[in-house]
Design an enzyme around this catalytic site. Sequence first.
Site, PDB file in Angstrom:
ATOM      1  CG  HIS A 172      31.849 -55.732   8.172  1.00 41.21           C
ATOM      2  ND1 HIS A 172      32.114 -54.435   7.807  1.00 41.21           N
ATOM      3  CD2 HIS A 172      32.747 -56.052   9.125  1.00 41.21           C
ATOM      4  CE1 HIS A 172      33.130 -53.985   8.525  1.00 41.21           C
ATOM      5  NE2 HIS A 172      33.540 -54.946   9.326  1.00 41.21           N
ATOM      6  CG  ASP A 192      33.853 -49.856   2.200  1.00 42.36           C
ATOM      7  OD1 ASP A 192      32.804 -49.267   2.561  1.00 42.36           O
ATOM      8  OD2 ASP A 192      34.610 -50.429   3.005  1.00 42.36           O
TER       9      ASP A 192
HETATM   10  O1  DOR Z   1      36.115 -48.281   6.876  1.00 44.07           O
HETATM   11  C1  DOR Z   1      34.922 -48.502   6.936  1.00 44.07           C
HETATM   12  N1  DOR Z   1      34.026 -47.504   7.003  1.00 44.07           N
HETATM   13  N2  DOR Z   1      34.489 -49.773   6.952  1.00 44.07           N
HETATM   14  C2  DOR Z   1      33.205 -50.093   7.164  1.00 44.07           C
HETATM   15  O2  DOR Z   1      32.897 -51.248   7.167  1.00 44.07           O
HETATM   16  C3  DOR Z   1      32.221 -49.029   7.424  1.00 44.07           C
HETATM   17  C4  DOR Z   1      32.648 -47.766   6.827  1.00 44.07           C
HETATM   18  C5  DOR Z   1      31.849 -46.577   7.268  1.00 44.07           C
HETATM   19  O3  DOR Z   1      30.627 -46.681   7.361  1.00 44.07           O
HETATM   20  O4  DOR Z   1      32.453 -45.519   7.471  1.00 44.07           O
END
Ligand code: DOR
Length: 410
Positions: free
Chosen positions: A184, A282
């Site tokens: 990360h 993501d």
């Molecule tokens: O915006 C994000 N949401 N970044 C992350 O690293 C984790 C993710 C989440 O799990 O919702």
Amino acid sequence: MSDRGNGLLVKGGRLFDPGSGVDGIGDVLVRDGVIAESGEVAEGQADEVINAAGLWVLPGLMDMHVHLREPGQEHKETTATGTQAAVAGGFTAVACEPNTVPPCDSAARLAAAMETAERTAVARVLPKCAITLGQKGRELTDLEALCAAGAVAASDDGASVEDGEVMRAAILSAKQVGLPLTLHVDGPAMVERDIGLAAEAGWRVHFSHVSLAEEVGLIAEARAKGLHVSGEATPHHLALTADDAPVGNADFKMNPPLATARDVAALRSALADGVLTVIASDHAPHAPTEKGLRYEEAPPGVIGLETTLAVVWTRLVEAGTASPETTVRALTSGPAEVLGLSTPSLRKGAPADITLFDPKRSWVVEPRHFKSKGRNCPFAGDELRGKVVGTIVDGRVAMREGSILEAGAA
Ligand code: DOR
């Protein structure tokens, strides 16, 4: 529709498989879950025919950064709905992050996640495991056991490992068992630290959701030195700047946050130059009630499985800042290489994972029609060009024109 009878023929599409050096009109015959022929195939050979005229036939797309939320947060997403979203967006395989509740930090939890996938997933699920117990950044998980149980990578996504000594030990432990690490990214300082630790240990590291020009610079420098360092960019960081986010709209809130035009330009150049070799969504679903909280309280994260290819096609390929070849590589061979998996391919003998894409079709993003439970999409209302119209997983048509055709098949 499946190839389990006398085969499935994808006829007359543009076979586009940069990893195999293939680009031309042709057919693909699928039988028993593998590509039986690729090139020119006579029609009588299969029970089922998909007319792919006007479509691009791509090796099945792979998304190496997805949050499926099961177990523990099934109100946000389940393995079933997340993989339905995956095939709707053309992804035949997704690597899922370990920040479930509880986190995937033991072989037993990983086995349970795989069992859920076996029962309910319509795409291939490649589980990642946590680097530290409870993702607390203190004690290492048993990477040997997790690797043996089927983890494809170890990740601390959602929570960085702050302690450098813990990260040093994690990289050594990952090296010992041959497991990729997907880290990360939390600013250039941490990227610099982890590149240093990886160099020292002689092991490779991959940086998730790279968003800043400085981070890109560090990764480029490390790669120029021959270090095994790789990185990925998300469609939202490639397409949007912080100025595109309406004030107070939590559907544009994610971690890391949207950056500047200079950062976006650096990400795009890095993709074109091969410094960043992966595009990953993501995909981070949250419930509408959670995203509807005051901005400061709303959880970070946006969904992306159902829009990734179209966003990149519209905003980068059609704008001339990324080639189709770079884009397809970043969604197939790029992630496969980082995870040490065989490259998705249209060659004879390859697993029959295929994505059918209509590059000319325009559509408007309407999150209420998504297969994902998430509605937190920063591209809502946008008109995009390029639509995935069919997805074949393991020889079975998992999605056709937006309909999910076979559940629990992957
Ligand atoms: O915006 C994000 N949401 N970044 C992350 O690293 C984790 C993710 C989440 O799990 O919702």
